[in-house]
Design a protein around this motif. Structure first.
Motif: not given
Length: 431
Positions: A33-38, A41-47, A60-71, A101-104
């Protein structure tokens, strides 16, 4: 025996079909969700942000949480949340994410127009799905009225039923509107001639709900006789009967993919149906009282249902419980509607309008409608409601025989109108 080439063609066709189904049903789950992704993203460096933009969203390997779809081993699609080097699939992990999670924020709704014209309770409302220029209402006065959405002026009155009109459905593929009535009939109205051209006879009692299949030439109706009937639009013949509910059916919805028919009834169940096999696929027994309405989300593959003091959302097609909404004191809920901005509207029998954030289940606004002058306070009740196709206007039909149009306050901000407080530790936030 099929040759090797024929088998390869069949395998390729099956693979294309499976990929298309997965893309249609699970594409909305491919990112956070956009609010979680934001927040991530706020915790990442510019690089790190630059590297993510070059490699693609969510990789990104620096991401703290990544959602993936797998089988998984059973060739089923699963959703996994990777946190660093850990994979969180546990129930406790999901609870922690729900609490964080905070509501929009959503702007509050206010009434902008009151329309009078019916001389009976307004039982149903349906917005024209193609151009979003008009809407239709059905009433206990046996008439169907067409209104201009922009001005609120009456355009047309359709008469033909001899008892109350309980539900309406407008086709996107044909110039037809269908009405269900307590006189045991379903009528097809030609919107180019403004007249009834077909009657569908077969129900043994009043018809409470009607829906049009989005891709097939079928009309689905149900009512007091507890039977769902599928009709051929042109021949007026019943194609199929779906039997299983133990009480009068309150609402049915149609989907282009399985489950193609969803129904709710006074037997406190929600059922999903396979119309190919003509049988019930899933019975949801979580509600304790009559389920009066259910609504489909316009952009994701999920639905929401409601009974007295209980609103729940479900993932389709499995019928898995997604969210319990804060609905312990809402009373009898007659109508539900969801728009593209993830705002859920619930209309109560006592005239209460409740607005929820669909993702988190948080109720951010609750207000009471006002009866029109000359009506009793006991006539303050909401029987039906629907967002228009843009989601910017809400139309409600009420027991004081009026139609009200609601809009969000354009001047509201999160500072001036923060809404009801959010408490994720409430018991209603179980899952």
């Amino acid at each position: 025996m099929a040759t090797h080439d024929e088998r390869s063609y069949l395998d390729e066709a099956d693979e294309v079909y499976v990929r298309a189904r997965w893309r249609n049903q699970f594409s909305n789950m491919a990112k956070l969700p956009l609010h979680l992704q934001a927040k991530i993203d706020s915790r990442k460096s510019v690089l790190e942000r630059y590297g993510e933009g070059s490699r693609g969203h969510g990789e990104s390997s620096g991401s703290r949480a990544v959602v993936k779809l797998e089988k998984d081993s059973g060739n089923k699609l699963i959703r996994q949340v990777y946190s660093g080097d850990r994979v969180e699939n546990s129930v406790l992990g999901r609870q922690e994410r729900l609490i964080v999670q905070k509501p929009s924020w959503h702007a509050p709704w206010t009434v902008t127009r009151v329309i009078n014209g019916h001389v009976g309770w307004v039982r149903c409302v349906e917005v024209e799905p193609v151009d979003n220029e008009w809407f239709a209402t059905g009433s206990d006065d046996t008439t169907v009225k067409i209104w201009d959405l922009a001005s609120g002026k009456l355009k047309l009155t359709l008469s033909g039923h001899v008892m109350a009109v309980r539900d309406l459905a407008i086709s996107e593929r044909h110039p037809y509107m269908f009405s269900a009535s307590e006189d045991k009939t379903v009528k097809c109205w030609d919107l180019e001639k403004n007249m009834a051209i077909r009657n569908y006879h077969g129900h043994l009692s009043g018809v409470h709900t009607v829906a049009v299949h989005p891709t097939l030439d079928l009309v689905v109706s149900a009512g007091r006789d507890s039977v769902i009937k599928l009709w051929d639009i042109r021949t007026r013949l019943p194609v199929m009967n779906l039997v299983g509910h133990k009480g009068p059916i309150n609402k049915i919805r149609c989907l282009p993919v399985d489950p193609q028919v969803v129904s709710c009834a006074t037997d406190a169940t929600v059922r999903t149906w396979d119309i190919t096999a003509a049988k019930c696929v899933k019975i949801l027994t979580h509600h304790k009282r009559s389920v009066r309405d259910l609504a489909l989300h316009p952009s994701e593959f999920s639905m929401v249902s409601a009974c007295t003091d209980d609103i729940r959302s479900w993932k389709l097609p499995e019928g898995l419980l997604l969210t319990n909404f804060e609905s312990t004191n809402t009373g009898i809920i007659n109508t539900l509607s969801v728009n593209h901005d993830d705002v859920l509207f619930a209309g109560g029998d006592d005239g209460t309008l409740s607005f929820y954030d669909y993702k988190s289940g948080h109720k951010y606004q609750s207000l009471r409608t006002k009866q029109v002058p000359g009506s009793l306070e006991s006539e303050r009740g909401i029987l039906c409601g629907s967002f228009d196709r843009t989601g910017l206007r809400l139309i409600t039909g009420e027991t004081d025989k009026s139609i009200k149009i609601w809009k969000q306050d354009p001047q509201a901000t999160p500072t001036t109108h923060p809404g009801l407080p959010w408490n994720p530790m409430l018991a209603s936030q179980r899952f």
